[in-house]
Design an enzyme around this catalytic site. Structure first.
Site, PDB file in Angstrom:
ATOM      1  N   ARG A 115       0.831  -1.208   0.000  1.00 22.00           N
ATOM      2  CA  ARG A 115       0.000   0.000   0.000  1.00 22.00           C
ATOM      3  C   ARG A 115       0.866   1.259   0.000  1.00 22.00           C
ATOM      4  O   ARG A 115       0.576   2.225  -0.722  1.00 22.00           O
ATOM      5  CB  ARG A 115      -0.914  -0.011   1.225  1.00 22.00           C
ATOM      6  CG  ARG A 115      -1.797   1.224   1.378  1.00 22.00           C
ATOM      7  CD  ARG A 115      -2.664   1.072   2.629  1.00 22.00           C
ATOM      8  NE  ARG A 115      -3.531   2.217   2.846  1.00 22.00           N
ATOM      9  CZ  ARG A 115      -3.186   3.298   3.528  1.00 22.00           C
ATOM     10  NH1 ARG A 115      -1.952   3.402   4.041  1.00 22.00           N
ATOM     11  NH2 ARG A 115      -4.048   4.292   3.702  1.00 22.00           N
TER      12      ARG A 115
ATOM     13  N   ASP B  25      11.424 -13.320  10.930  1.00 25.76           N
ATOM     14  CA  ASP B  25      12.647 -13.833  11.550  1.00 25.76           C
ATOM     15  C   ASP B  25      13.577 -12.733  12.058  1.00 25.76           C
ATOM     16  O   ASP B  25      14.463 -13.001  12.871  1.00 25.76           O
ATOM     17  CB  ASP B  25      13.415 -14.714  10.563  1.00 25.76           C
ATOM     18  CG  ASP B  25      12.650 -15.963  10.167  1.00 25.76           C
ATOM     19  OD1 ASP B  25      11.794 -16.408  10.961  1.00 25.76           O
ATOM     20  OD2 ASP B  25      12.900 -16.493   9.076  1.00 25.76           O
TER      21      ASP B  25
ATOM     22  N   ARG C 296      14.777 -19.498  12.064  1.00 29.54           N
ATOM     23  CA  ARG C 296      15.852 -20.142  11.295  1.00 29.54           C
ATOM     24  C   ARG C 296      17.184 -20.005  12.034  1.00 29.54           C
ATOM     25  O   ARG C 296      17.356 -20.544  13.107  1.00 29.54           O
ATOM     26  CB  ARG C 296      15.907 -19.583   9.884  1.00 29.54           C
ATOM     27  CG  ARG C 296      14.659 -19.845   9.054  1.00 29.54           C
ATOM     28  CD  ARG C 296      14.888 -19.562   7.602  1.00 29.54           C
ATOM     29  NE  ARG C 296      15.382 -18.210   7.388  1.00 29.54           N
ATOM     30  CZ  ARG C 296      15.975 -17.803   6.273  1.00 29.54           C
ATOM     31  NH1 ARG C 296      16.166 -18.641   5.279  1.00 29.54           N
ATOM     32  NH2 ARG C 296      16.375 -16.554   6.144  1.00 29.54           N
TER      33      ARG C 296
ATOM     34  N   ARG D 265       6.392 -31.537  27.586  1.00 29.85           N
ATOM     35  CA  ARG D 265       5.720 -31.542  26.290  1.00 29.85           C
ATOM     36  C   ARG D 265       6.277 -30.430  25.406  1.00 29.85           C
ATOM     37  O   ARG D 265       6.640 -29.357  25.887  1.00 29.85           O
ATOM     38  CB  ARG D 265       4.207 -31.346  26.461  1.00 29.85           C
ATOM     39  CG  ARG D 265       3.518 -32.494  27.176  1.00 29.85           C
ATOM     40  CD  ARG D 265       3.504 -33.752  26.305  1.00 29.85           C
ATOM     41  NE  ARG D 265       2.856 -34.873  26.973  1.00 29.85           N
ATOM     42  CZ  ARG D 265       3.488 -35.775  27.706  1.00 29.85           C
ATOM     43  NH1 ARG D 265       4.811 -35.682  27.877  1.00 29.85           N
ATOM     44  NH2 ARG D 265       2.829 -36.761  28.270  1.00 29.85           N
TER      45      ARG D 265
END
Length: 320
Positions: free
Chosen positions: A22, A128, A172, A244
């Site tokens: 935009r 990232d 990453r 977990r």
């Protein structure tokens, strides 16, 4: 003199990409230029999916996540013949220059086009925050809020069940998103490419916490460091405490962009158009100490390195 500008989004989507498009479109039109959108990144550029945009094309997109132009992985763009076809498609529409919004892979494509004589400006669009030459990338702070919200929810259930939770976070080879999420989310442990993983030390720290009466713990882990579920099994075997792993995955890329990302993207889109009008090509835009800057895109890819936030790692060390 630049008369027509193209804009595309490439690679992984990031909240704020629409605001950047935009910014490019509205600025170019205000300056009397024509603007063309390239759909589905470099793939669409190669296939010729290019359409003229007007002010209404970018109405009501600033608040939306993702990218209305679409994005796609297209490794074939490294082939010279593919890029030649892409440039031919741009020339068919009389497009003089291109704004590319994406991560380092997208920058590489812009670099290749620049080397072939086609002026490009790169805008850093990735959650990232791993692009050199800028303090923040478009989408990073929105993703940070998304991750913190997930950590807060995990803490509720981890506390209820006296459980250890591992949260795998995108990034990453850059730990910025994990680091900031861990500090803001009050995580007990952090594992990033910058810190590495001392598994014995991690397990000992968890055991020490349990011995002191700690009921639960949250471990923030950058993706690709190791298998989160395997780490959970090893911690549970060593500590006897249920553990977990939660892989947040692509939920981190979605959602309405935060105000900061909307403003940042709008500023960068505006700045990119003015750089092209001034005759600049082969540049990438960044924000450093709240000021917009531009660098040689080749330097950003090949020579510049993102500094490790040692100050924040020190804060994390003392808080955890």
């Amino acid at each position: 003199m630049i008369k027509k500008i193209g804009v595309l989004t490439s690679g992984g989507d990031a909240p704020g990409m629409n605001a950047a498009v935009r910014g490019v479109v509205r600025t170019a039109l205000s300056e009397g230029l024509e603007v063309y959108g390239v759909y589905d990144g470099y793939l669409g550029l190669y296939e010729g999916r290019i359409e003229k945009l007007d002010r209404s094309s970018v109405s009501d997109v600033i608040n939306k996540g993702g990218t209305f132009l679409g994005s796609a992985r297209f490794p074939e763009f490294k082939e010279v013949e593919v890029r030649e076809q892409a440039i031919e498609n741009l020339k068919k529409h009389g497009i003089d220059a291109l704004v590319v919004i994406g991560g380092d892979g997208s920058y590489m494509g812009a670099k290749k086009l620049t080397e072939m004589g086609y002026p490009c400006i790169g805008l850093p669009g990735t959650i990232d925050n791993d692009i050199a030459g800028t303090d923040y990338t478009i989408g990073y702070l929105t993703a940070l809020n998304t991750v913190i919200d997930a950590i807060d929810r995990l803490r509720d259930t981890s506390s209820s069940h006296q459980r250890i939770s591992i949260v795998e976070i995108m990034g990453r080879h850059c730990g910025d998103l994990t680091l900031m999420s861990a500090i803001a989310g009050g995580c007990e442990y952090i594992i990033t490419p910058e810190t590495g993983l001392d598994k014995d030390k991690l397990i000992k720290n968890i055991q020490d916490g349990i011995a002191k009466g700690k009921k639960h713990a949250i471990i923030a882990l950058t993706e690709l460091m190791m298998d989160a579920n395997e780490l959970a099994r090893e911690i549970e075997a060593a500590t006897g405490r249920e553990t977990r792993a939660t892989v947040l995955g692509h939920i981190q890329r979605g959602g309405r962009p935060a105000a900061f990302d909307r403003v940042l993207a709008s500023r960068m889109g505006n700045y990119a158009v003015h750089l092209l009008m001034e005759g600049h090509g082969g540049r990438c835009v960044g924000i450093v100490k709240e000021q917009l800057v531009h660098h040689d895109i080749i330097d950003a890819i090949e020579n510049m390195k993102r500094p490790v936030r040692s100050d924040l790692y020190q804060v994390a060390e003392e808080l955890f």
